[in-house]
Write a protein that holds these residues in place. Structure first.
Motif, PDB file in Angstrom:
ATOM      1  N   LEU A 151       0.830  -1.203   0.000  1.00  0.00           N
ATOM      2  CA  LEU A 151       0.000   0.000   0.000  1.00  0.00           C
ATOM      3  C   LEU A 151       0.868   1.258   0.000  1.00  0.00           C
ATOM      4  O   LEU A 151       0.565   2.236  -0.694  1.00  0.00           O
ATOM      5  N   TYR A 152       1.962   1.224   0.740  1.00  0.00           N
ATOM      6  CA  TYR A 152       2.847   2.391   0.759  1.00  0.00           C
ATOM      7  C   TYR A 152       3.534   2.591  -0.588  1.00  0.00           C
ATOM      8  O   TYR A 152       3.718   3.728  -1.030  1.00  0.00           O
ATOM      9  N   LEU A 153       3.910   1.505  -1.241  1.00  0.00           N
ATOM     10  CA  LEU A 153       4.483   1.640  -2.583  1.00  0.00           C
ATOM     11  C   LEU A 153       3.488   2.319  -3.513  1.00  0.00           C
ATOM     12  O   LEU A 153       3.876   3.195  -4.303  1.00  0.00           O
ATOM     13  N   GLU A 154       2.225   1.949  -3.424  1.00  0.00           N
ATOM     14  CA  GLU A 154       1.227   2.532  -4.322  1.00  0.00           C
ATOM     15  C   GLU A 154       1.051   4.027  -4.079  1.00  0.00           C
ATOM     16  O   GLU A 154       0.999   4.811  -5.026  1.00  0.00           O
ATOM     17  N   TRP A 155       0.957   4.439  -2.819  1.00  0.00           N
ATOM     18  CA  TRP A 155       0.725   5.875  -2.620  1.00  0.00           C
ATOM     19  C   TRP A 155       1.988   6.687  -2.892  1.00  0.00           C
ATOM     20  O   TRP A 155       1.899   7.879  -3.252  1.00  0.00           O
ATOM     21  N   ALA A 156       3.156   6.052  -2.753  1.00  0.00           N
ATOM     22  CA  ALA A 156       4.406   6.785  -2.958  1.00  0.00           C
ATOM     23  C   ALA A 156       4.886   6.742  -4.403  1.00  0.00           C
ATOM     24  O   ALA A 156       5.958   7.263  -4.711  1.00  0.00           O
ATOM     25  N   THR A 157       4.102   6.143  -5.300  1.00  0.00           N
ATOM     26  CA  THR A 157       4.489   6.047  -6.708  1.00  0.00           C
ATOM     27  C   THR A 157       3.499   6.827  -7.560  1.00  0.00           C
ATOM     28  O   THR A 157       2.367   6.389  -7.779  1.00  0.00           O
ATOM     29  N   ARG A 158       3.925   7.982  -8.010  1.00  0.00           N
ATOM     30  CA  ARG A 158       3.124   8.796  -8.923  1.00  0.00           C
ATOM     31  C   ARG A 158       4.054   9.238 -10.040  1.00  0.00           C
ATOM     32  O   ARG A 158       4.690  10.309  -9.966  1.00  0.00           O
ATOM     33  N   PRO A 159       4.166   8.439 -11.096  1.00  0.00           N
ATOM     34  CA  PRO A 159       5.167   8.687 -12.141  1.00  0.00           C
ATOM     35  C   PRO A 159       5.072  10.065 -12.784  1.00  0.00           C
ATOM     36  O   PRO A 159       6.091  10.600 -13.236  1.00  0.00           O
ATOM     37  N   ASP A 160       3.877  10.622 -12.856  1.00  0.00           N
ATOM     38  CA  ASP A 160       3.712  11.911 -13.538  1.00  0.00           C
ATOM     39  C   ASP A 160       3.745  13.090 -12.579  1.00  0.00           C
ATOM     40  O   ASP A 160       3.399  14.211 -12.961  1.00  0.00           O
ATOM     41  N   THR A 161       4.153  12.844 -11.329  1.00  0.00           N
ATOM     42  CA  THR A 161       4.169  13.897 -10.320  1.00  0.00           C
ATOM     43  C   THR A 161       5.573  14.058  -9.766  1.00  0.00           C
ATOM     44  O   THR A 161       6.256  13.070  -9.487  1.00  0.00           O
ATOM     45  N   THR A 162       6.009  15.291  -9.595  1.00  0.00           N
ATOM     46  CA  THR A 162       7.333  15.568  -9.037  1.00  0.00           C
ATOM     47  C   THR A 162       7.258  15.625  -7.524  1.00  0.00           C
ATOM     48  O   THR A 162       6.359  16.254  -6.958  1.00  0.00           O
ATOM     49  N   ALA A 163       8.179  14.946  -6.866  1.00  0.00           N
ATOM     50  CA  ALA A 163       8.218  14.980  -5.407  1.00  0.00           C
ATOM     51  C   ALA A 163       8.469  16.403  -4.925  1.00  0.00           C
ATOM     52  O   ALA A 163       9.136  17.190  -5.606  1.00  0.00           O
ATOM     53  N   PRO A 164       7.949  16.750  -3.750  1.00  0.00           N
ATOM     54  CA  PRO A 164       8.054  18.138  -3.276  1.00  0.00           C
ATOM     55  C   PRO A 164       9.475  18.508  -2.872  1.00  0.00           C
ATOM     56  O   PRO A 164      10.321  17.642  -2.642  1.00  0.00           O
ATOM     57  N   ASP A 165       9.710  19.812  -2.757  1.00  0.00           N
ATOM     58  CA  ASP A 165      11.014  20.294  -2.317  1.00  0.00           C
ATOM     59  C   ASP A 165      11.185  20.175  -0.803  1.00  0.00           C
ATOM     60  O   ASP A 165      12.310  20.083  -0.314  1.00  0.00           O
ATOM     61  N   GLU A 166      10.082  20.205  -0.063  1.00  0.00           N
ATOM     62  CA  GLU A 166      10.159  20.121   1.398  1.00  0.00           C
ATOM     63  C   GLU A 166      10.885  18.829   1.764  1.00  0.00           C
ATOM     64  O   GLU A 166      10.456  17.739   1.387  1.00  0.00           O
ATOM     65  N   PRO A 167      12.020  18.914   2.496  1.00  0.00           N
ATOM     66  CA  PRO A 167      12.920  17.755   2.620  1.00  0.00           C
ATOM     67  C   PRO A 167      12.346  16.549   3.355  1.00  0.00           C
ATOM     68  O   PRO A 167      12.554  15.410   2.923  1.00  0.00           O
ATOM     69  N   LEU A 168      11.647  16.762   4.467  1.00  0.00           N
ATOM     70  CA  LEU A 168      11.138  15.627   5.231  1.00  0.00           C
ATOM     71  C   LEU A 168      10.066  14.871   4.457  1.00  0.00           C
ATOM     72  O   LEU A 168      10.075  13.631   4.394  1.00  0.00           O
TER      73      LEU A 168
END
Length: 214
Positions: free
Chosen positions: A138-155
């Motif tokens: 489930l965590y892999l699914e929510w953490a995988t968004r190929p068309d979305t850039t991860a945020p700059d906020e480090p944590l």
């Protein structure tokens, strides 16, 4: 259809609600409020010990050498980078020592600890695999968004990165394959027990996200 796919379909409504949760959408924007992030990480940290113990039990319960080695290697990774993340994140959020070591536990946290401990004490490989599979898949699914850039906020970015990528995908694929292999030979009563564990774990995942906003 494999048993893992069958259970994923069975829990689809709850699973999708967790994967598309408000918390997930906000963390992908780097916009989880500090108080919410504190609650989430403090509670998550409280069942980290139970999760490590469950992984250790899975190493012991595995029925073959090859999967035992894979589980042992993953346990080392969890005890390293992920454990280090908690220490740094809680420092950055100025979480008091009491809230790190003995905070009041929210109901989903209590439920998760109990579920992990139940699987661990069973010394049953299928039960241990079931709880691990839900948590990681489930965590892999929510953490995988190929068309979305991860945020700059480090944590918030690092929490996403810990739960995606080729290595984590390989780990989840391994868990699914092992789960399907091991459960294929179970008696109907044992398959039903595994089904109940899977459903309970998915319910708790959604409740855990909800609880971050209490």
């Amino acid at each position: 259809m494999t048993f893992s796919a069958e259970l994923r379909e069975l829990t689809g409504t709850t699973w999708n609600a967790a994967v598309g949760h408000r918390f997930v959408n906000e963390i992908w924007r780097g916009q989880v409020e500090p108080a919410v992030l504190c609650t989430y990480l403090v509670q998550d940290h409280q069942f980290f010990d139970a999760f490590v113990a469950l992984m250790g039990a899975t190493v012991a319960a595995a029925d073959r050498l090859e999967p035992r080695i894979v589980h042992a290697r993953q346990l080392g990774l969890v005890a390293g980078p992920e454990n280090d993340f908690f220490a740094r994140a809680l420092d950055a959020l100025d979480v008091p020592l009491a809230d790190r070591t003995d905070p009041p536990l929210l109901p989903p946290t209590v439920g998760f600890v109990e579920l992990m401990d139940t699987a661990r004490r069973s010394t049953d490989y299928a039960s241990c695999l079931t709880v691990l599979l839900v948590a990681e898949w489930l965590y892999l699914e929510w953490a995988t968004r190929p068309d979305t850039t991860a945020p700059d906020e480090p944590l918030q970015r690092e929490w996403i990165e810990l739960h995606r990528g080729s290595a984590f995908e390989t780990w989840v694929q391994f868990l699914r394959a092992e789960f399907d292999r091991v459960t294929a030979g179970l008696e109907p009563a044992d398959r039903e027990r595994v089904r109940e564990l899977f459903v309970r774990a998915v319910d708790l995942e959604l409740a855990f996200f909800d609880a971050a906003y209490t």
